[in-house]
Scaffold this motif. Structure first.
Motif, PDB file in Angstrom:
ATOM      1  N   CYS A   1      26.047   2.229  53.000  1.00  0.00           N
ATOM      2  CA  CYS A   1      26.255   0.796  52.785  1.00  0.00           C
ATOM      3  C   CYS A   1      25.074   0.057  53.402  1.00  0.00           C
ATOM      4  O   CYS A   1      24.757   0.261  54.579  1.00  0.00           O
TER       5      CYS A   1
ATOM      6  N   CYS B   1      25.703   2.791  57.774  1.00  0.00           N
ATOM      7  CA  CYS B   1      25.489   1.376  57.476  1.00  0.00           C
ATOM      8  C   CYS B   1      24.098   0.957  57.940  1.00  0.00           C
ATOM      9  O   CYS B   1      23.702   1.260  59.073  1.00  0.00           O
TER      10      CYS B   1
ATOM     11  N   LEU C   1      32.794  -2.633  56.036  1.00  0.00           N
ATOM     12  CA  LEU C   1      33.050  -1.395  55.302  1.00  0.00           C
ATOM     13  C   LEU C   1      34.378  -0.781  55.720  1.00  0.00           C
ATOM     14  O   LEU C   1      35.126  -0.261  54.875  1.00  0.00           O
TER      15      LEU C   1
END
Length: 366
Positions: A261, A231, A188
């Motif tokens: 994410c 994440c 990311l």
């Protein structure tokens, strides 16, 4: 191009197969440089693909263990010389691609069979051959006279042995072990940098760890100039509303837009909350995009030709309490100085001088 076809000896080792494949790739590279039978755009695409193929094959050659023949054995040396393959002769691009595809498919099959179960996919020859075959599909689409959907045993073998999903291709890379999330955070961060941001991982905001933060290098006067991201690289388990609440709280505190994410699933309630609070929910494939994706604002209809009202998240999530609603500065916005614009996910700077905002954004008034 080679005009005369010569019998090709069958390589007997991985190294011989690999050298033959490298030779074909280099021959194709030289041909695309020295001849003018390709238009500028296909030529650039072909040369880029051939460069990636050659790089992957050279990396695989470094990763493969070198065989050391007995120096006292002349018969071994003579046998190796006799069985070394002749260069693959080809009269057109399709024939060259067939030769190269056959070599790579064979090498990939052998490498997969020899790869340890706990080996890292990113460090294996099999992964390098997979990359080369993926670039070969690109090459087939840009070269003239080559069928993009090549039939035959080679194409069947390619589909059976090489076709992998994005998740399968990265299952064994570093940073994805139990309790670790470095790999997804790093991916990311890389995506943010490609999208024009300065980014960093594992920062702290008011005593809480933030996986990734990002700030746009050239401000665009938008709330997305600042991002905070969570994440979740989980093999099992489901993201619940707790994750969404925590992320949104940190985003409001940092005055930045929230990004989630993940590689797993969300509960229906978590998905709805992410939609209502305009969280950008990214999957692994979204990191391949050319710019930061917009948040999801609506869902497909279950009816056909009913033309029911098309409600977006801003229509259905409700408003502030009436007591707060008409006070200056009371609006849904992670970043001060902006107010929602439209029914989608847009924002605009606050330019009304009578709308007093206790903490104006630098872009307000632009």
């Amino acid at each position: 191009m080679t005009t005369e076809k010569t019998p090709t000896a069958t390589p007997t080792t991985d190294a011989e197969q690999l050298e033959a494949a490298i030779e074909i790739a280099e021959s194709l590279q030289e041909h695309t440089i020295t001849t003018g039978d390709l238009a500028p755009e296909p030529r650039i695409t072909a040369r880029r693909a051939l460069f990636q193929i050659a790089h992957s094959l050279q990396t695989a050659r470094e990763l493969l263990p070198e065989s050391e023949p007995d120096p006292d054995s002349d018969s071994d040396r003579e046998s190796t010389t006799d069985t070394m393959p002749e260069p693959d002769a080809w009269d057109d691009y399709e024939e060259a691609i067939c030769h190269l595809e056959g070599r790579l498919t064979h090498l990939h099959r052998l490498a997969c069979a020899k790869q340890p179960a706990d080996g890292r996919a990113s460090e294996s020859p099999a992964r390098q051959f997979t990359r080369a075959l993926e670039e070969l599909t690109v090459l087939r689409e840009c070269l003239p006279g080559v069928d993009p959907d090549l039939d035959g045993d080679v194409a069947v073998g390619l589909e059976r042995e090489v076709t992998v999903t994005t998740k399968e291709a990265y299952e064994q890379v570093e940073g994805r072990d139990q309790g670790q999330g470095q790999w997804l955070e790093y991916q990311l961060e890389r995506a943010f940098r490609r999208w024009g941001y300065s980014a960093d991982t594992r920062q702290t905001a008011f005593g809480l760890e933030v996986d990734v933060i990002a700030r746009r290098k050239e401000k665009q006067g938008e709330p997305t100039d600042w991002l905070v991201a969570e994440c979740k690289d989980w093999e099992s388990g489901t993201i619940t509303p707790v994750t969404i609440f925590r992320l949104c709280m940190i985003a409001f505190a940092c005055r930045a837009m929230p990004v989630l994410c993940h590689t797993t699933d969300l509960t229906s309630r978590a998905e709805q909350l992410a939609r209502n609070f305009e969280v950008r929910v990214l999957e692994l494939e979204d990191l391949e995009r050319g710019e930061l994706p917009a948040p999801k604002t609506a869902q497909p209809s279950t009816e056909l030709f009913e033309y029911a009202p098309d409600w977006t998240a801003r229509d259905s999530r409700g408003e502030l309490p009436i007591m707060f609603r008409r006070e200056p500065g009371k609006r849904f916005s992670y970043v001060p100085g902006f107010e929602p614009a439209g029914r989608g996910c847009g924002y605009e700077p606050i330019e009304d001088p009578d709308d007093r905002d206790d903490d104006p954004h630098p872009a307000a008034g632009h």
